[in-house]
Design a protein around this motif. Structure first.
Motif, PDB file in Angstrom:
ATOM      1  N   LEU A 113       0.833  -1.201   0.000  1.00 28.14           N
ATOM      2  CA  LEU A 113       0.000   0.000   0.000  1.00 28.14           C
ATOM      3  C   LEU A 113       0.870   1.254   0.000  1.00 28.14           C
ATOM      4  N   ASP A 114       1.917   1.267   0.805  1.00 30.03           N
ATOM      5  CA  ASP A 114       2.843   2.408   0.804  1.00 30.03           C
ATOM      6  C   ASP A 114       3.474   2.594  -0.575  1.00 30.03           C
ATOM      7  N   ALA A 115       3.878   1.485  -1.192  1.00 32.95           N
ATOM      8  CA  ALA A 115       4.486   1.550  -2.520  1.00 32.95           C
ATOM      9  C   ALA A 115       3.474   2.026  -3.557  1.00 32.95           C
ATOM     10  N   TRP A 116       2.224   1.597  -3.410  1.00 31.86           N
ATOM     11  CA  TRP A 116       1.174   2.061  -4.328  1.00 31.86           C
ATOM     12  C   TRP A 116       0.976   3.570  -4.193  1.00 31.86           C
ATOM     13  N   ASN A 117       0.902   4.053  -2.958  1.00 29.70           N
ATOM     14  CA  ASN A 117       0.715   5.488  -2.745  1.00 29.70           C
ATOM     15  C   ASN A 117       1.882   6.294  -3.330  1.00 29.70           C
ATOM     16  N   THR A 118       3.098   5.761  -3.217  1.00 30.30           N
ATOM     17  CA  THR A 118       4.269   6.418  -3.807  1.00 30.30           C
ATOM     18  C   THR A 118       4.157   6.439  -5.328  1.00 30.30           C
ATOM     19  N   ASP A 120      -8.820  -3.219 -10.155  1.00 33.95           N
ATOM     20  CA  ASP A 120      -8.924  -4.362  -9.243  1.00 33.95           C
ATOM     21  C   ASP A 120      -7.622  -4.466  -8.466  1.00 33.95           C
ATOM     22  N   SER A 121      -7.728  -4.757  -7.170  1.00 34.20           N
ATOM     23  CA  SER A 121      -6.507  -4.951  -6.383  1.00 34.20           C
ATOM     24  C   SER A 121      -6.674  -6.159  -5.479  1.00 34.20           C
ATOM     25  N   LYS A 122      -6.834  -5.955  -4.192  1.00 34.17           N
ATOM     26  CA  LYS A 122      -6.881  -7.063  -3.234  1.00 34.17           C
ATOM     27  C   LYS A 122      -8.146  -7.882  -3.406  1.00 34.17           C
ATOM     28  N   ARG A 123      -7.977  -9.182  -3.380  1.00 30.44           N
ATOM     29  CA  ARG A 123      -9.113 -10.105  -3.356  1.00 30.44           C
ATOM     30  C   ARG A 123      -8.866 -11.145  -2.270  1.00 30.44           C
ATOM     31  N   SER A 124      -9.919 -11.602  -1.657  1.00 31.18           N
ATOM     32  CA  SER A 124      -9.802 -12.729  -0.719  1.00 31.18           C
ATOM     33  C   SER A 124      -9.805 -14.020  -1.536  1.00 31.18           C
ATOM     34  N   ARG A 125      -9.576 -15.115  -0.873  1.00 33.15           N
ATOM     35  CA  ARG A 125      -9.648 -16.406  -1.572  1.00 33.15           C
ATOM     36  C   ARG A 125     -11.025 -16.611  -2.178  1.00 33.15           C
ATOM     37  N   LYS A 127      -2.687 -12.572  -2.394  1.00 30.56           N
ATOM     38  CA  LYS A 127      -1.553 -12.311  -1.506  1.00 30.56           C
ATOM     39  C   LYS A 127      -1.413 -10.825  -1.177  1.00 30.56           C
ATOM     40  N   GLY A 128      -2.179  -9.972  -1.875  1.00 33.04           N
ATOM     41  CA  GLY A 128      -2.173  -8.537  -1.570  1.00 33.04           C
ATOM     42  C   GLY A 128      -0.983  -7.788  -2.135  1.00 33.04           C
ATOM     43  N   ILE A 129      -0.435  -8.270  -3.276  1.00 35.77           N
ATOM     44  CA  ILE A 129       0.726  -7.587  -3.863  1.00 35.77           C
ATOM     45  C   ILE A 129       0.505  -7.174  -5.316  1.00 35.77           C
ATOM     46  N   TYR A 179       4.023  -5.895  -7.052  1.00 38.09           N
ATOM     47  CA  TYR A 179       5.056  -5.156  -6.315  1.00 38.09           C
ATOM     48  C   TYR A 179       6.034  -6.118  -5.659  1.00 38.09           C
ATOM     49  N   ASP A 180       7.300  -5.807  -5.817  1.00 40.73           N
ATOM     50  CA  ASP A 180       8.365  -6.496  -5.103  1.00 40.73           C
ATOM     51  C   ASP A 180       9.487  -5.464  -4.946  1.00 40.73           C
ATOM     52  N   PRO A 181       9.923  -5.166  -3.714  1.00 38.15           N
ATOM     53  CA  PRO A 181      10.966  -4.158  -3.552  1.00 38.15           C
ATOM     54  C   PRO A 181      12.254  -4.508  -4.300  1.00 38.15           C
ATOM     55  N   ALA A 182      12.490  -5.790  -4.548  1.00 36.65           N
ATOM     56  CA  ALA A 182      13.696  -6.202  -5.271  1.00 36.65           C
ATOM     57  C   ALA A 182      13.683  -5.716  -6.714  1.00 36.65           C
ATOM     58  N   TYR A 183      12.495  -5.509  -7.273  1.00 42.38           N
ATOM     59  CA  TYR A 183      12.416  -5.025  -8.659  1.00 42.38           C
ATOM     60  C   TYR A 183      13.074  -3.650  -8.798  1.00 42.38           C
ATOM     61  N   ALA A 184      13.005  -2.844  -7.747  1.00 34.76           N
ATOM     62  CA  ALA A 184      13.554  -1.482  -7.814  1.00 34.76           C
ATOM     63  C   ALA A 184      15.065  -1.493  -8.047  1.00 34.76           C
ATOM     64  N   THR A 185      15.743  -2.520  -7.565  1.00 40.02           N
ATOM     65  CA  THR A 185      17.197  -2.590  -7.736  1.00 40.02           C
ATOM     66  C   THR A 185      17.603  -3.584  -8.820  1.00 40.02           C
ATOM     67  N   ALA A 186      16.926  -4.718  -8.888  1.00 43.25           N
ATOM     68  CA  ALA A 186      17.309  -5.766  -9.845  1.00 43.25           C
ATOM     69  C   ALA A 186      16.655  -5.590 -11.205  1.00 43.25           C
ATOM     70  N   GLY A 187      15.626  -4.756 -11.287  1.00 43.70           N
ATOM     71  CA  GLY A 187      14.889  -4.593 -12.537  1.00 43.70           C
ATOM     72  C   GLY A 187      13.744  -5.582 -12.635  1.00 43.70           C
ATOM     73  N   CYS A 188      12.875  -5.331 -13.586  1.00 41.80           N
ATOM     74  CA  CYS A 188      11.700  -6.196 -13.762  1.00 41.80           C
ATOM     75  C   CYS A 188      12.108  -7.522 -14.407  1.00 41.80           C
TER      76      CYS A 188
END
Length: 197
Positions: free
Chosen positions: A81-86, A102-107, A141-143, A178-187
């Motif tokens: 959510l923080d990353a989305w807001n950014t 569409d974003s978060k879904r439950s099972r 998973k909410g990502i 979203y994965d914070p590793a993408y910011a450094t390693a690339g998509c």
């Protein structure tokens, strides 16, 4: 009975009562949807709880394209959510509006999406190209977020990687994870579809 034994028994009963009341409070708060869920990277804990948290079923019309909605990203993992807001703030600085179709879904929500796709496409195999089962969906998973309209999604594909947001499937121009590793390693390389084929 000695006072020590009686005191120990009262302490044990008090602890059990307190734990029982805490469990009841957690269950009732969870049933009302007002329990604040936090992400704790402890195997088998918060993720299992987060996967049951429903996301919004819909939202107001996307002002850029009335065919889509702009859901509130409720239920995303807190770091996501923080990353989305950014990401949204960065887009706004460049006069780009992002609608969350569409974003978060439950099972349960994901299962309904999958069942609907099976009816639409005729088989589970074809449906899995566009909608994953609850066990494999990043929306559960909410990502993940689905961004519309496609011009906005194209902006995220071009600019989101530096902020950890990457498009994942070649056949879904709107789906980003979203994965914070993408910011450094690339998509990572695009997969042909959600099933990888």
């Amino acid at each position: 009975m000695s006072t020590t034994v009686a005191s120990s028994r009262r302490t044990a009963i008090s602890v059990l009562v307190a734990l029982g009341l805490a469990g009841i409070a957690m269950a009732s708060l969870g049933a009302t949807g007002s329990l604040p869920f936090t992400f704790k990277p402890v195997t088998g804990q918060a993720l299992a709880v987060l996967e049951e948290v429903p996301g919004p079923e819909t939202g107001p019309k996307c002002p850029l394209d009335q065919r889509y909605v702009d859901e509130k990203p409720v239920g995303l993992r807190p770091d996501v959510l923080d990353a989305w807001n950014t990401l949204r703030a960065k887009a706004k600085q460049q006069n780009v509006e992002l609608c969350v179709n569409d974003s978060k879904r439950s099972r349960a929500q994901q299962q309904r999406e999958f069942d609907s796709a099976v009816k639409r496409f005729g088989t589970a195999e074809l449906a899995k190209r566009y909608v994953l089962t609850p066990e494999t969906s990043m929306h559960v998973k909410g990502i993940a977020v689905d961004i519309q309209p496609l011009a906005s999604a194209a902006w995220v594909e071009k600019n989101g990687g530096k902020l950890g947001w990457c498009r994942r499937y070649d056949n879904e121009k709107w789906h980003f994870e979203y994965d914070p590793a993408y910011a450094t390693a690339g998509c990572p390389a695009l997969l042909p579809s959600a099933t990888g084929s």
